[in-house]
Scaffold this active site. Structure first.
Site, PDB file in Angstrom:
ATOM      1  N   GLN A 194       0.706  -0.925  -0.115  1.00 40.91           N
ATOM      2  CA  GLN A 194      -0.107   0.024   0.017  1.00 40.91           C
ATOM      3  C   GLN A 194       0.974   1.386   0.076  1.00 40.91           C
ATOM      4  O   GLN A 194       2.113   1.216   0.174  1.00 40.91           O
ATOM      5  CB  GLN A 194      -0.712   0.026   1.149  1.00 40.91           C
ATOM      6  CG  GLN A 194      -0.180  -0.259   2.425  1.00 40.91           C
ATOM      7  CD  GLN A 194      -1.127  -0.608   3.798  1.00 40.91           C
ATOM      8  OE1 GLN A 194      -1.239   0.240   4.697  1.00 40.91           O
ATOM      9  NE2 GLN A 194      -1.908  -1.749   3.508  1.00 40.91           N
ATOM     10  N   HIS A 240       0.494   5.665   1.261  1.00 38.84           N
ATOM     11  CA  HIS A 240      -0.542   6.795   1.621  1.00 38.84           C
ATOM     12  C   HIS A 240      -0.606   8.094   0.867  1.00 38.84           C
ATOM     13  O   HIS A 240       0.950   8.544   0.661  1.00 38.84           O
ATOM     14  CB  HIS A 240      -0.356   6.794   3.232  1.00 38.84           C
ATOM     15  CG  HIS A 240      -0.677   5.665   3.693  1.00 38.84           C
ATOM     16  ND1 HIS A 240      -1.701   4.623   3.909  1.00 38.84           N
ATOM     17  CD2 HIS A 240       0.182   5.118   4.575  1.00 38.84           C
ATOM     18  CE1 HIS A 240      -1.525   3.710   4.455  1.00 38.84           C
ATOM     19  NE2 HIS A 240      -0.338   3.655   5.076  1.00 38.84           N
ATOM     20  N   GLU A 262       3.792   7.970   8.607  1.00 44.91           N
ATOM     21  CA  GLU A 262       3.816   7.123   9.828  1.00 44.91           C
ATOM     22  C   GLU A 262       5.046   6.548  10.077  1.00 44.91           C
ATOM     23  O   GLU A 262       6.084   6.829   9.211  1.00 44.91           O
ATOM     24  CB  GLU A 262       2.933   6.179   9.594  1.00 44.91           C
ATOM     25  CG  GLU A 262       3.097   5.010   8.360  1.00 44.91           C
ATOM     26  CD  GLU A 262       2.186   4.021   7.981  1.00 44.91           C
ATOM     27  OE1 GLU A 262       2.622   2.861   7.811  1.00 44.91           O
ATOM     28  OE2 GLU A 262       0.878   4.629   7.812  1.00 44.91           O
ATOM     29  N   HIS A 312       4.792   0.309   0.982  1.00 42.99           N
ATOM     30  CA  HIS A 312       5.207  -0.499   2.078  1.00 42.99           C
ATOM     31  C   HIS A 312       4.163  -1.627   2.452  1.00 42.99           C
ATOM     32  O   HIS A 312       3.074  -1.369   1.963  1.00 42.99           O
ATOM     33  CB  HIS A 312       5.382   0.519   3.533  1.00 42.99           C
ATOM     34  CG  HIS A 312       4.031   0.915   3.568  1.00 42.99           C
ATOM     35  ND1 HIS A 312       3.439   2.355   3.110  1.00 42.99           N
ATOM     36  CD2 HIS A 312       3.106   0.820   4.780  1.00 42.99           C
ATOM     37  CE1 HIS A 312       2.317   2.542   3.652  1.00 42.99           C
ATOM     38  NE2 HIS A 312       2.125   1.793   4.601  1.00 42.99           N
ATOM     39  N   ARG A 315      -4.248   0.571  -1.815  1.00 42.71           N
ATOM     40  CA  ARG A 315      -3.841  -0.814  -1.939  1.00 42.71           C
ATOM     41  C   ARG A 315      -3.086  -0.930  -3.163  1.00 42.71           C
ATOM     42  O   ARG A 315      -3.952  -0.558  -4.266  1.00 42.71           O
ATOM     43  CB  ARG A 315      -4.770  -1.751  -1.537  1.00 42.71           C
ATOM     44  CG  ARG A 315      -5.435  -2.014  -0.414  1.00 42.71           C
ATOM     45  CD  ARG A 315      -6.051  -3.148  -0.223  1.00 42.71           C
ATOM     46  NE  ARG A 315      -6.862  -3.071   1.365  1.00 42.71           N
ATOM     47  CZ  ARG A 315      -7.999  -2.874   1.340  1.00 42.71           C
ATOM     48  NH1 ARG A 315      -8.801  -2.464   0.353  1.00 42.71           N
ATOM     49  NH2 ARG A 315      -8.370  -2.662   2.484  1.00 42.71           N
TER      50      ARG A 315
END
Length: 316
Positions: free
Chosen positions: A95, A97, A114, A171, A191
């Site tokens: 995936q 982001h 993150e 990642h 995804r």
């Protein structure tokens, strides 16, 4: 108020989840497919509730809106951080982001940068962390041709490793890994690949190929983590990250360690061991899996015992 706010965990069932949030952390999980504990969250998909003190029963998102003094009178419209513990019984999807600009425009929420602290990892465990495409056109071609072995970069991991995962990073957390994740408060995931898995109803989970191509950083960059360690007696304070999104630390406590406030508020989750948090001579027990917020009016505190905590603050 001058007291910590302890938070009730919010559990998320996942196709790749397991039971280690119960066996390792002692949580009373509803079934054996729980992938995530949203430990500190004001995101609408899983909001934390305060378990103690003056604000017992309050939802964290309501506190953010109604009692900004607890957080140093922030200007952000939403609580900016989300803390999770993840149990990957199986591989997570590959995936990526978006950043804040793309996330707000297309999803109506923050982007998602993150970072991961590896709580535990089975022998041979790996993550996917980056890719090998040199141009966006090559990235699109490799994704559409499903050349995953050529595209994806795999990295072995072990307990105690730390990874910074900025938005735009392809990642995936691999099977057999537990992590503490500090992230922006976003639930937007694009995804790229899901191993052709089917859900309980026999349906493949949705992929987001064009969005993934749009937001992936090309060529991939490997962000450097410049760790700094300060010794306090037998304890150590490790600074992993200081970014615009969050500052992240590990407090490894052996004995008694004193702290002074460095930010408007601090988030903390105990990942191992046990001890006590002491504020103004009042003691609060800390056990594995406990999560709490130290609000703005707490200037000093002491932690004693034999325990490890991942702590974070809003970015500067």
């Amino acid at each position: 108020m001058q007291e910590p706010m302890f938070l009730k965990p919010v559990f998320q069932e996942k196709i790749w989840g397991g039971s280690r949030l119960k066996s390792v952390f002692g949580f009373d999980i509803p079934n054996d497919k729980i992938g995530e504990d949203w430990a500190i969250s004001a995101h609408p998909h899983g909001v934390s509730i305060v378990e103690n003190g003056e604000f017992k029963g309050y939802k964290l998102d309501d506190l953010w809106q109604e009692h900004k003094e607890l957080f140093g009178h922030p200007t952000e419209p939403v609580f900016p951080l989300l803390i999770k513990i993840l149990d990957a019984e199986d591989d997570l999807s590959v995936q990526v982001h978006p950043d804040d600009t793309y996330g707000m425009k297309h999803e109506g929420e923050l982007g998602k940068t993150e970072c991961w602290y590896i709580i535990d990892a089975e022998p041979g465990a790996e993550i996917i962390y980056g890719h090998h495409a040199k141009t966006r056109e090559e990235l699109a071609e490799m994704i559409r041709d499903e050349r995953w072995d050529d595209l994806l970069k795999k990295v072995p991991v072990k307990k105690g490793d730390f990874f910074y995962v900025p938005s735009g990073t392809i990642h995936a957390i691999g099977k057999g890994i537990m992590i503490l994740e500090t992230q922006q408060s976003s639930d937007t995931t694009y995804r790229v690949y899901d191993y052709d898995r089917k859900d309980a109803n026999g349906n493949a989970r949705k992929l987001h190929i064009q969005q993934s191509i749009d937001v992936t950083t090309v060529p991939a960059t490997a962000p450097q983590v410049q760790m700094k360690e300060i010794r306090k007696g037998n304890s150590s304070i490790v600074t992993y990250l200081e970014t615009e999104f969050f500052n992240v630390y590990e407090w490894d406590i052996k004995g008694i360690t004193a702290f002074k406030k460095q930010a408007p508020y601090t988030l903390a989750t105990v990942i191992d061991g046990a001890g006590e948090l002491v504020i103004n001579e009042k003691s609060y027990p800390l056990t594995k899996g406990t999560s709490f917020i130290l609000p703005n009016d707490i200037e000093e505190w002491t932690i004693q015992g034999d325990l490890s905590i991942i702590a974070s603050e809003p970015g500067k």
